[in-house]
Design an enzyme around this catalytic site. Structure first.
Site, PDB file in Angstrom:
ATOM      1  N   THR A 215       0.825  -1.210   0.000  1.00 48.62           N
ATOM      2  CA  THR A 215       0.000   0.000   0.000  1.00 48.62           C
ATOM      3  C   THR A 215       0.861   1.263   0.000  1.00 48.62           C
ATOM      4  O   THR A 215       1.998   1.244   0.483  1.00 48.62           O
ATOM      5  CB  THR A 215      -0.886  -0.005   1.266  1.00 48.62           C
ATOM      6  OG1 THR A 215      -1.530   1.257   1.394  1.00 48.62           O
ATOM      7  CG2 THR A 215      -0.078  -0.256   2.537  1.00 48.62           C
ATOM      8  N   ASP A 216       0.280   2.358  -0.481  1.00 46.71           N
ATOM      9  CA  ASP A 216       0.996   3.643  -0.416  1.00 46.71           C
ATOM     10  C   ASP A 216       1.140   4.135   1.023  1.00 46.71           C
ATOM     11  O   ASP A 216       1.950   5.025   1.299  1.00 46.71           O
ATOM     12  CB  ASP A 216       0.296   4.700  -1.283  1.00 46.71           C
ATOM     13  CG  ASP A 216      -1.143   4.990  -0.898  1.00 46.71           C
ATOM     14  OD1 ASP A 216      -1.660   4.375   0.055  1.00 46.71           O
ATOM     15  OD2 ASP A 216      -1.770   5.850  -1.565  1.00 46.71           O
ATOM     16  N   GLU A 217       0.351   3.563   1.946  1.00 46.53           N
ATOM     17  CA  GLU A 217       0.373   4.074   3.334  1.00 46.53           C
ATOM     18  C   GLU A 217       1.720   3.857   4.012  1.00 46.53           C
ATOM     19  O   GLU A 217       2.016   4.504   5.012  1.00 46.53           O
ATOM     20  CB  GLU A 217      -0.744   3.425   4.161  1.00 46.53           C
ATOM     21  CG  GLU A 217      -2.109   3.698   3.585  1.00 46.53           C
ATOM     22  CD  GLU A 217      -3.251   3.591   4.579  1.00 46.53           C
ATOM     23  OE1 GLU A 217      -3.006   3.460   5.786  1.00 46.53           O
ATOM     24  OE2 GLU A 217      -4.408   3.636   4.125  1.00 46.53           O
TER      25      GLU A 217
ATOM     26  N   TYR B  63      -1.684  -0.502  11.037  1.00 45.28           N
ATOM     27  CA  TYR B  63      -1.875  -1.163   9.729  1.00 45.28           C
ATOM     28  C   TYR B  63      -0.671  -0.907   8.816  1.00 45.28           C
ATOM     29  O   TYR B  63      -0.044  -1.845   8.298  1.00 45.28           O
ATOM     30  CB  TYR B  63      -3.170  -0.668   9.061  1.00 45.28           C
ATOM     31  CG  TYR B  63      -3.237  -0.976   7.571  1.00 45.28           C
ATOM     32  CD1 TYR B  63      -3.346  -2.286   7.118  1.00 45.28           C
ATOM     33  CD2 TYR B  63      -3.154   0.046   6.617  1.00 45.28           C
ATOM     34  CE1 TYR B  63      -3.377  -2.582   5.745  1.00 45.28           C
ATOM     35  CE2 TYR B  63      -3.188  -0.235   5.258  1.00 45.28           C
ATOM     36  CZ  TYR B  63      -3.304  -1.550   4.831  1.00 45.28           C
ATOM     37  OH  TYR B  63      -3.333  -1.829   3.489  1.00 45.28           O
TER      38      TYR B  63
ATOM     39  N   LYS C 219       2.221  -3.441   7.273  1.00 47.43           N
ATOM     40  CA  LYS C 219       2.465  -3.628   5.828  1.00 47.43           C
ATOM     41  C   LYS C 219       3.919  -3.272   5.496  1.00 47.43           C
ATOM     42  O   LYS C 219       4.570  -3.956   4.698  1.00 47.43           O
ATOM     43  CB  LYS C 219       1.505  -2.766   4.994  1.00 47.43           C
ATOM     44  CG  LYS C 219       0.042  -3.168   5.043  1.00 47.43           C
ATOM     45  CD  LYS C 219      -0.247  -4.536   4.426  1.00 47.43           C
ATOM     46  CE  LYS C 219      -0.086  -4.577   2.944  1.00 47.43           C
ATOM     47  NZ  LYS C 219      -0.550  -5.891   2.377  1.00 47.43           N
TER      48      LYS C 219
HETATM   49  P1  NAD Z   1      -9.917  -7.017   2.231  1.00 50.17           P
HETATM   50  O1  NAD Z   1      -9.890  -6.725   3.693  1.00 50.17           O
HETATM   51  O2  NAD Z   1     -11.136  -6.697   1.449  1.00 50.17           O
HETATM   52  O3  NAD Z   1      -9.628  -8.578   1.998  1.00 50.17           O
HETATM   53  C1  NAD Z   1      -8.629  -9.268   2.698  1.00 50.17           C
HETATM   54  C2  NAD Z   1      -8.809 -10.749   2.422  1.00 50.17           C
HETATM   55  O4  NAD Z   1      -7.750 -11.440   3.099  1.00 50.17           O
HETATM   56  C3  NAD Z   1     -10.127 -11.316   2.945  1.00 50.17           C
HETATM   57  O5  NAD Z   1     -10.706 -12.174   1.987  1.00 50.17           O
HETATM   58  C4  NAD Z   1      -9.711 -12.108   4.188  1.00 50.17           C
HETATM   59  O6  NAD Z   1     -10.554 -13.208   4.469  1.00 50.17           O
HETATM   60  C5  NAD Z   1      -8.317 -12.561   3.796  1.00 50.17           C
HETATM   61  N1  NAD Z   1      -7.477 -12.832   4.965  1.00 50.17           N
HETATM   62  C6  NAD Z   1      -7.276 -12.043   6.060  1.00 50.17           C
HETATM   63  N2  NAD Z   1      -6.478 -12.653   6.936  1.00 50.17           N
HETATM   64  C7  NAD Z   1      -6.132 -13.857   6.388  1.00 50.17           C
HETATM   65  C8  NAD Z   1      -5.311 -14.937   6.809  1.00 50.17           C
HETATM   66  N3  NAD Z   1      -4.677 -14.915   7.996  1.00 50.17           N
HETATM   67  N4  NAD Z   1      -5.167 -16.000   6.001  1.00 50.17           N
HETATM   68  C9  NAD Z   1      -5.807 -16.037   4.788  1.00 50.17           C
HETATM   69  N5  NAD Z   1      -6.614 -15.062   4.364  1.00 50.17           N
HETATM   70  C10 NAD Z   1      -6.772 -13.978   5.143  1.00 50.17           C
HETATM   71  O7  NAD Z   1      -8.629  -6.302   1.641  1.00 50.17           O
HETATM   72  P2  NAD Z   1      -8.445  -5.518   0.259  1.00 50.17           P
HETATM   73  O8  NAD Z   1      -8.921  -4.132   0.420  1.00 50.17           O
HETATM   74  O9  NAD Z   1      -8.953  -6.357  -0.851  1.00 50.17           O
HETATM   75  O10 NAD Z   1      -6.837  -5.462   0.213  1.00 50.17           O
HETATM   76  C11 NAD Z   1      -6.109  -6.548  -0.347  1.00 50.17           C
HETATM   77  C12 NAD Z   1      -4.630  -6.231  -0.259  1.00 50.17           C
HETATM   78  O11 NAD Z   1      -4.349  -5.040  -0.974  1.00 50.17           O
HETATM   79  C13 NAD Z   1      -4.123  -6.015   1.155  1.00 50.17           C
HETATM   80  O12 NAD Z   1      -2.845  -6.585   1.265  1.00 50.17           O
HETATM   81  C14 NAD Z   1      -4.054  -4.504   1.291  1.00 50.17           C
HETATM   82  O13 NAD Z   1      -3.058  -4.132   2.221  1.00 50.17           O
HETATM   83  C15 NAD Z   1      -3.698  -4.096  -0.116  1.00 50.17           C
HETATM   84  N6  NAD Z   1      -4.149  -2.780  -0.556  1.00 50.17           N
HETATM   85  C16 NAD Z   1      -5.460  -2.413  -0.422  1.00 50.17           C
HETATM   86  C17 NAD Z   1      -5.889  -1.174  -0.906  1.00 50.17           C
HETATM   87  C18 NAD Z   1      -7.328  -0.731  -0.802  1.00 50.17           C
HETATM   88  O14 NAD Z   1      -7.630   0.423  -1.119  1.00 50.17           O
HETATM   89  N7  NAD Z   1      -8.261  -1.573  -0.413  1.00 50.17           N
HETATM   90  C19 NAD Z   1      -4.960  -0.320  -1.509  1.00 50.17           C
HETATM   91  C20 NAD Z   1      -3.628  -0.720  -1.606  1.00 50.17           C
HETATM   92  C21 NAD Z   1      -3.231  -1.965  -1.139  1.00 50.17           C
HETATM   93  O1  DAU Z   2      -4.133   4.077   0.532  1.00 50.06           O
HETATM   94  C1  DAU Z   2      -4.369   2.707   0.446  1.00 50.06           C
HETATM   95  C2  DAU Z   2      -5.204   2.254   1.620  1.00 50.06           C
HETATM   96  O2  DAU Z   2      -6.509   2.755   1.405  1.00 50.06           O
HETATM   97  C3  DAU Z   2      -5.229   0.749   1.795  1.00 50.06           C
HETATM   98  O3  DAU Z   2      -3.939   0.281   2.078  1.00 50.06           O
HETATM   99  C4  DAU Z   2      -6.185   0.351   2.928  1.00 50.06           C
HETATM  100  O4  DAU Z   2      -6.275  -1.063   3.014  1.00 50.06           O
HETATM  101  C5  DAU Z   2      -7.547   0.930   2.620  1.00 50.06           C
HETATM  102  O5  DAU Z   2      -8.445   0.647   3.685  1.00 50.06           O
HETATM  103  C6  DAU Z   2      -7.461   2.434   2.399  1.00 50.06           C
HETATM  104  O6  DAU Z   2      -7.124   3.117   3.647  1.00 50.06           O
HETATM  105  P1  DAU Z   2      -7.831   4.486   4.087  1.00 50.06           P
HETATM  106  O7  DAU Z   2      -7.697   4.593   5.551  1.00 50.06           O
HETATM  107  O8  DAU Z   2      -7.359   5.618   3.253  1.00 50.06           O
HETATM  108  O9  DAU Z   2      -9.361   4.144   3.625  1.00 50.06           O
HETATM  109  P2  DAU Z   2     -10.757   4.416   4.342  1.00 50.06           P
HETATM  110  O10 DAU Z   2     -11.822   4.076   3.345  1.00 50.06           O
HETATM  111  O11 DAU Z   2     -10.839   3.794   5.688  1.00 50.06           O
HETATM  112  O12 DAU Z   2     -10.751   5.997   4.546  1.00 50.06           O
HETATM  113  C7  DAU Z   2     -10.604   6.893   3.458  1.00 50.06           C
HETATM  114  C8  DAU Z   2     -10.568   8.311   4.026  1.00 50.06           C
HETATM  115  O13 DAU Z   2     -11.863   8.633   4.557  1.00 50.06           O
HETATM  116  C9  DAU Z   2      -9.590   8.484   5.172  1.00 50.06           C
HETATM  117  O14 DAU Z   2      -9.026   9.781   5.115  1.00 50.06           O
HETATM  118  C10 DAU Z   2     -10.470   8.373   6.418  1.00 50.06           C
HETATM  119  C11 DAU Z   2     -11.799   8.937   5.956  1.00 50.06           C
HETATM  120  N1  DAU Z   2     -13.003   8.335   6.599  1.00 50.06           N
HETATM  121  C12 DAU Z   2     -13.124   6.979   6.572  1.00 50.06           C
HETATM  122  C13 DAU Z   2     -14.211   6.359   7.145  1.00 50.06           C
HETATM  123  C14 DAU Z   2     -14.345   4.858   7.155  1.00 50.06           C
HETATM  124  C15 DAU Z   2     -13.990   9.139   7.140  1.00 50.06           C
HETATM  125  O15 DAU Z   2     -13.896  10.386   7.132  1.00 50.06           O
HETATM  126  N2  DAU Z   2     -15.079   8.531   7.707  1.00 50.06           N
HETATM  127  C16 DAU Z   2     -15.234   7.163   7.748  1.00 50.06           C
HETATM  128  O16 DAU Z   2     -16.244   6.679   8.303  1.00 50.06           O
END
Ligand code: NAD
Ligand code: DAU
Length: 351
Positions: A132-134, A158, A162
């Site tokens: 992730t970019d985080e 988190y 990562k």
């Molecule tokens: P998500 O939370 O929707 O899905 C995570 C999946 O991993 C689920 O299906 C869960 O059951 C599985 N999982 C969790 N723990 C596990 C374990 N111990 N063993 C096997 N499976 C397990 O996540 P997402 O948003 O689809 O993110 C997927 C990946 O991409 C993550 O690594 C996250 O850090 C990365 N990522 C997410 C975003 C985003 O915006 N969502 C952006 C950049 C990177």
């Molecule tokens: O940048 C990549 C990341 O993006 C991934 O690595 C993470 O897995 C993914 O969850 C996401 O993280 P964020 O924390 O940026 O996403 P989230 O949707 O939780 O929040 C987006 C923005 O909105 C953040 O600035 C927090 C704000 N927010 C979020 C929630 C859930 C609110 O203001 N209110 C809310 O209820």
């Protein structure tokens, strides 16, 4: 070429898009989806491909090292696309141990299982870690971007977990010669995202006339990418990315939270037939997230220059499609929000 690829976390949001893409596009590949099915994993995301002959689902925990070793041997695995993780920042603030366990120990367990299986024979092997970019921390409002050379500076449990997993992946390349690749992507949006994340949470809350909890002043900025474009990038990088490289993936699409929220409100109101501005009254400013990163912005020029990838969808189209999908798939949302998650949500004060 036949390949046997483990995709971890394939029942989650991004993972399910990646699994569907690979199963449909590569009939010669055997795709083995390894997922523990935590609260975030949902097999209903995979109904399109669940009966495909080149697809196998295994319910397993990536932290279970013995199980991973046996899966690598049983399926003669030659590729890994590792997405399984605990992914929600707010949950990591409440329960950092689970994040360290899954994201760090789980990644290490997979790396070590791959090393055991491949025994130094790395021809045509690949371990692709999705990050992730985080991990890069937070930017100011100064027009700068995260590049692949930006120093790591995670602020939440988190992102710290990562970052740690990324370091282990690099260490396995540098120490054992494992052919690894890492990508760091910005915020994804689109169908099948668990409705604790901003966009699906707010769509669902508007549907139920529930408050829209905006953290702080709503001034934080995120760089949004349509999930299908992320899956396309993963496909290109898995096949063509250079070993030991890092690629940033992003949309050059920065939105201040409050501006994005207003677009969501407008779109949902229009599609539900509400008067323009009807649901703006639901916007509620709440206490800020602890350690809330101010701004993320990804420079994905390396990926464009070296591998020719760029986002295919304009944000306006993507958000319209996304809102329509959640409104058309209310049963999917209701199934998720009716049980355990609803309890968690109430505890998080937002109910
Ligand atoms: P998500 O939370 O929707 O899905 C995570 C999946 O991993 C689920 O299906 C869960 O059951 C599985 N999982 C969790 N723990 C596990 C374990 N111990 N063993 C096997 N499976 C397990 O996540 P997402 O948003 O689809 O993110 C997927 C990946 O991409 C993550 O690594 C996250 O850090 C990365 N990522 C997410 C975003 C985003 O915006 N969502 C952006 C950049 C990177
Ligand atoms: O940048 C990549 C990341 O993006 C991934 O690595 C993470 O897995 C993914 O969850 C996401 O993280 P964020 O924390 O940026 O996403 P989230 O949707 O939780 O929040 C987006 C923005 O909105 C953040 O600035 C927090 C704000 N927010 C979020 C929630 C859930 C609110 O203001 N209110 C809310 O209820």
């Amino acid at each position: 070429m036949n390949r046997n690829i483990i995709i971890t976390g394939g029942a989650g949001f991004i993972g399910s898009h990646v699994v569907c893409l690979f199963v449909n596009k590569y009939p010669d590949y055997h795709i083995i989806n390894v997922d523990k099915l935590t609260y975030a994993g949902n097999l209903a995301n995979l109904t399109d491909i669940e009966n495909a002959p080149n697809y196998t689902f295994i319910k397993a925990d990536i932290c279970d090292f013995d199980k991973m070793v046996s899966l690598f041997a049983e399926y003669n695995i030659d590729g890994v696309i590792h997405l399984a993780a605990e992914s929600h920042v707010d949950r990591s603030i409440k329960d950092p141990f689970t994040f360290a366990h899954t994201n760090v120990i789980g990644t290490l367990s997979l790396l070590q299982a791959a090393k055991n299986q491949w025994k130094g024979n790395y021809a045509d092997k690949r371990f692709y870690h999705i990050s992730t970019d985080e991990v890069y921390g937070s930017l100011q409002f100064d027009g700068t971007f995260f590049t692949e050379d930006t120093a790591y500076s995670p602020h939440s449990p988190y992102s710290a977990s990562k970052a740690s997993s990324d370091h282990f992946v690099r260490a396995f390349h540098d120490t054992y010669g494992m052919p690894t690749v890492i990508t760091n992507c910005s915020n994804n949006y689109g169908p099948y995202q668990f409705p604790e994340k901003l966009i699906p949470l707010f769509i669902n809350n508007i549907r139920h006339s529930k408050p829209l909890p905006v953290y702080g002043k709503g001034e934080n900025v995120r760089d949004w990418l349509y999930v299908v474009d992320h899956a396309r990038a993963i496909d290109v990088i898995f096949h063509e990315g250079k070993i030991a490289e890092t690629y940033n993936i992003g949309g050059f699409n920065e939105w201040k939270n409050i501006d994005l929220i207003k677009v969501i409100v407008k779109t949902v109101d229009r599609l539900l037939g509400n008067p323009d501005g009807h649901s703006l009254r639901l916007i509620t400013y709440v206490t800020d997230r602890a350690g809330h990163d101010l701004r993320y912005a990804i420079d994905s020029n390396k990926l464009k220059k070296e591998l020719g990838w760029e986002p295919s969808l304009q944000f306006e189209e993507g958000i319209e499609e996304t809102v329509r999908w959640y409104l058309d798939n209310q049963e999917w949302l209701d199934n998720i929000t009716s049980g355990e998650y609803e309890k968690y949500y109430q505890e998080m004060y937002k109910g």
